[in-house]
Design a protein around this motif. Structure first.
Motif, PDB file in Angstrom:
ATOM      1  N   GLN A 211      -9.423  -2.483   7.554  1.00 45.96           N
ATOM      2  CA  GLN A 211      -8.579  -1.754   8.508  1.00 45.96           C
ATOM      3  C   GLN A 211      -7.716  -0.709   7.792  1.00 45.96           C
ATOM      4  N   TYR A 212      -7.195  -1.084   6.601  1.00 48.59           N
ATOM      5  CA  TYR A 212      -6.385  -0.111   5.846  1.00 48.59           C
ATOM      6  C   TYR A 212      -7.191   1.157   5.554  1.00 48.59           C
ATOM      7  N   LEU A 213      -8.421   0.960   5.084  1.00 47.38           N
ATOM      8  CA  LEU A 213      -9.239   2.113   4.702  1.00 47.38           C
ATOM      9  C   LEU A 213      -9.637   2.943   5.917  1.00 47.38           C
ATOM     10  N   MET A 214      -9.896   2.277   7.031  1.00 46.08           N
ATOM     11  CA  MET A 214     -10.187   3.013   8.259  1.00 46.08           C
ATOM     12  C   MET A 214      -8.975   3.860   8.668  1.00 46.08           C
ATOM     13  N   GLU A 227      -7.184   7.188  -1.709  1.00 46.40           N
ATOM     14  CA  GLU A 227      -8.185   7.654  -2.677  1.00 46.40           C
ATOM     15  C   GLU A 227      -9.500   6.904  -2.505  1.00 46.40           C
ATOM     16  N   LEU A 228      -9.411   5.609  -2.235  1.00 42.65           N
ATOM     17  CA  LEU A 228     -10.632   4.831  -2.012  1.00 42.65           C
ATOM     18  C   LEU A 228     -11.312   5.255  -0.710  1.00 42.65           C
ATOM     19  N   ALA A 229     -10.530   5.515   0.317  1.00 43.80           N
ATOM     20  CA  ALA A 229     -11.101   5.933   1.602  1.00 43.80           C
ATOM     21  C   ALA A 229     -11.806   7.278   1.488  1.00 43.80           C
ATOM     22  N   GLN A 230     -11.369   8.100   0.545  1.00 44.20           N
ATOM     23  CA  GLN A 230     -11.940   9.433   0.377  1.00 44.20           C
ATOM     24  C   GLN A 230     -12.837   9.541  -0.855  1.00 44.20           C
ATOM     25  N   ALA A 231     -13.143   8.422  -1.486  1.00 38.49           N
ATOM     26  CA  ALA A 231     -13.852   8.428  -2.771  1.00 38.49           C
ATOM     27  C   ALA A 231     -15.299   8.894  -2.635  1.00 38.49           C
ATOM     28  N   GLU A 238     -20.660  10.454  -0.520  1.00 33.67           N
ATOM     29  CA  GLU A 238     -19.516   9.690  -0.021  1.00 33.67           C
ATOM     30  C   GLU A 238     -19.684   8.205  -0.351  1.00 33.67           C
ATOM     31  N   ALA A 239     -18.628   7.597  -0.855  1.00 33.88           N
ATOM     32  CA  ALA A 239     -18.685   6.181  -1.221  1.00 33.88           C
ATOM     33  C   ALA A 239     -18.842   5.317   0.023  1.00 33.88           C
ATOM     34  N   ASP A 240     -19.634   4.268  -0.108  1.00 30.31           N
ATOM     35  CA  ASP A 240     -19.851   3.328   0.986  1.00 30.31           C
ATOM     36  C   ASP A 240     -18.540   2.601   1.300  1.00 30.31           C
ATOM     37  N   LEU A 241     -18.178   2.565   2.582  1.00 28.49           N
ATOM     38  CA  LEU A 241     -16.899   1.973   2.973  1.00 28.49           C
ATOM     39  C   LEU A 241     -16.814   0.503   2.580  1.00 28.49           C
ATOM     40  N   LEU A 242     -17.900  -0.249   2.763  1.00 27.43           N
ATOM     41  CA  LEU A 242     -17.874  -1.665   2.418  1.00 27.43           C
ATOM     42  C   LEU A 242     -17.687  -1.861   0.912  1.00 27.43           C
TER      43      LEU A 242
END
Length: 425
Positions: A211-214, A227-231, A238-242
Motif C-alpha cells: 500500500q505504501y508503494l502504491m 525511490e522504490l516505487a519509481q525504481a 520499470e521495476a516490478d512492484l512485487l
C-alpha cells in the motif's frame, strides 16, 4: 571441547553450541579449515581465506538456501556437475527463496543495483539529525531511570524507528511492525530445525508495504519508499512492484536484527573491559574502530549458507555440485592463521576492516553503513551522558562469572537481554 565430542554435536540443534559457538568452531577448525559436519553432511568453513573464497565465488555457489541454513537437505537429488537449473526449478521449496538475499546472477544484480542506491553516504548524512535526536532522547530517559534492559528497552525500538524513518514508514504503523517482529522466532531457529525460517512477519508487513508503494506512485515524497516505487532495473525497465515490496520488507526486517545485536554485543565489551569506556569517552573517534573489533569478535551473524551449484573446490578440498556449505563468519573472524591473538579484544587492530562480519562479495550486507552509523551515534550519546556504565549483577552475575542468554538461532549471535546500570555525569 575435544574433536571427538564436537563430532557428536549438531550445530543446528545443540544449545551448548548456542552459548559458546567459538569453542565449537575452534574444535572443528582443528580437523581442517573445511570439514564435514557429520550430523548433516554439510561442509563447515572455518578458515578465513577459505570463507572469503566461497563468499566471493557467486559463479560456483548459490545463495538460495541462505535463509534456511545448511542443515536443510536439498528438495531434490542432484544430477550432474552443474545443478543450477535444478536449484532454480525448486526455488519455491525454500522459505525466503523469493528474497534478494537468496537470489543469484542477473536477478540478484538487478535488485542489488536498486538497494545499493538506498544507503548512500549522502542519505545517511541526511538521516543523522533524526538518529542523534532519537538516541539523545532514549539515552536520557534510560539514564534518568538509572539503567535499562538495553536489548528490549533501547536497541530494538531504536533501530526499528531509525530504519522506519529512513524508509518512510508512517509513525502509526511502526509499533505494529515491531510487535510482529518481536513475537516471531529468530532466523535460524534452533527449536524448529526442520523449518528454521519463519516468513509470516514479512508477509504481514508486505501488505502494508504494498500500500505504501502504491501511494508513493501517485503521491511521491522525499523518502526511500518513493525511490522504490519509481525504481528501474539496470536495463532501464520499470521495476516490478512485487519485487520492490519484498525488497522494502526485507530491508525493514533485516535492518533491525544486525544493528540491534551489534549495539548490545558492543555494550557487553564496553562494560567488561577495564578502562575501555573511559578511553572511548576521552576520544569518541575511537568508537568506529572499536565497533569493527566487536564485529570481528562477536558479529551479529554467526554464519551464512551456500549450495555448490557446480563441481568446484574450496581451498584444497573438492566439492561436488549439490553440497551444502556453512560459511562460519564468526570462525573466519577468529582464524589464528589470519588474526594474531584471535580471541583477544585489541582496539585499533591492524587491518580490522578486512573482517567478514557483514559478508564479502556481491552479497555483502547492504545495510552495513547504516548499522555502523546508528550504533556509533547512540554509543556516543551513552558515553557522553554517563560517568559509568555497568552490568546488573543480579541479572548477569559478577565480573568473573557472567551469565548471558542468547537468542536460539544458528544464524544470529544476539543477546536476549542485557541489563545495564547507568550513572549520570
Amino acid at each position: 571441547m575435544s574433536v571427538a565430542a564436537v563430532l557428536e554435536k549438531d550445530y543446528f540443534t545443540d544449545y551448548s553450541i548456542l552459548l559458546d559457538p567459538y569453542e565449537y568452531f575452534d574444535a572443528m577448525r582443528a580437523i581442517g579449515p573445511v570439514c564435514e559436519m557429520p550430523a548433516t553432511g554439510a561442509l563447515l568453513v572455518t578458515g578465513f581465506k577459505e570463507a572469503v573464497e566461497v563468499l566471493r565465488n557467486n559463479v560456483d555457489f548459490s545463495s538460495i538456501n541462505s535463509t534456511v541454513g545448511a542443515g536443510v537437505p536439498l528438495p531434490f537429488e542432484p544430477n550432474g556437475s552443474d545443478i543450477s537449473e535444478q536449484l532454480e526449478q525448486h526455488r519455491d521449496f525454500y522459505v525466503g527463496g523469493d528474497l534478494v538475499v537468496t537470489f543469484d546472477d542477473g536477478r540478484h544484480r538487478a535488485l542489488r543495483s536498486i538497494a545499493n542506491k538506498l544507503f548512500t553516504p549522502s542519505r545517511l548524512k541526511q538521516n543523522q539529525e533524526y538518529i542523534h535526536q532519537l538516541a539523545k532522547t532514549m539515552v536520557q530517559q534510560a539514564v534518568m531511570q538509572g539503567g535499562c534492559d538495553l536489548v528490549n528497552d533501547i536497541a530494538t525500538p531504536f533501530v526499528t524507528l531509525v530504519i522506519a524513518d529512513l524508509l518512510g514508514v508512517p509513525a502509526e504503523d511502526r509499533e505494529k511492525f515491531r510487535e510482529v517482529i518481536d513475537n516471531a522466532p529468530p532466523p535460524g531457529n534452533l527449536d524448529q530445525s526442520d523449518a528454521p525460517t519463519e516468513n509470516s512477519p514479512l508477509v504481514f508487513m508486505g501488505t502494508y508495504f504494498f500500500q505504501y508503494l502504491m501511494d508513493r506512485k501517485s503521491s511521491p515524497k522525499a523518502d526511500v519508499l518513493t525511490e522504490l516505487a519509481q525504481a528501474t532495473y539496470p536495463d532501464g525497465s520499470e521495476a516490478d512492484l512485487l519485487d520492490m515490496v519484498k525488497l522494502a520488507t526485507f530491508m525493514f526486517g533485516a535492518g533491525q536484527d544486525t544493528s540491534a545485536k551489534l549495539l548490545s554485543n558492543a555494550m557487553k565489551y564496553i562494560v567488561d573491559i577495564p578502562g575501555l569506556q573511559a578511553q572511548l569517552r576521552a576520544d569518541p573517534k575511537l568508537i568506529g574502530n572499536f565497533l569493527e573489533e566487536v564485529l570481528r569478535l562477536e558479529g551479529s551473524t554467526k554464519a551464512t549458507t551456500r549450495v555448490a551449484r557446480k563441481d568446484t573446490q574450496i581451498g584444497e578440498r573438492k566439492v561436488s555440485a549439490g553440497t551444502r556449505v556453512l560459511v562460519a563468519l564468526a570462525a573466519a573472524n577468529r582464524d589464528p592463521m589470519r588474526w594474531p591473538k584471535p580471541n583477544t579484544f585489541i582496539l585499533n587492530r591492524p587491518k580490522i576492516a578486512e573482517h567478514v562480519a557483514f559478508g564479502r562479495g556481491v552479497h555483502t550486507c547492504v545495510g552495513a553503513p547504516l548499522a555502523r552509523t546508528e550504533v556509533r551515534i547512540i554509543l556516543e550519546h551513552f558515553l557522553a551522558a554517563t560517568r559509568e556504565i555497568g552490568l546488573c549483577e543480579s541479572n548477569h552475575g559478577s565480573a568473573n562469572a557472567r551469565k548471558f542468554n542468547y537468542e536460539a538461532s544458528f544464524i544470529i549471535r544476539g543477546l536476549s537481554e542485557l541489563f545495564i546500570t547507568l550513572a549520570a555525569n
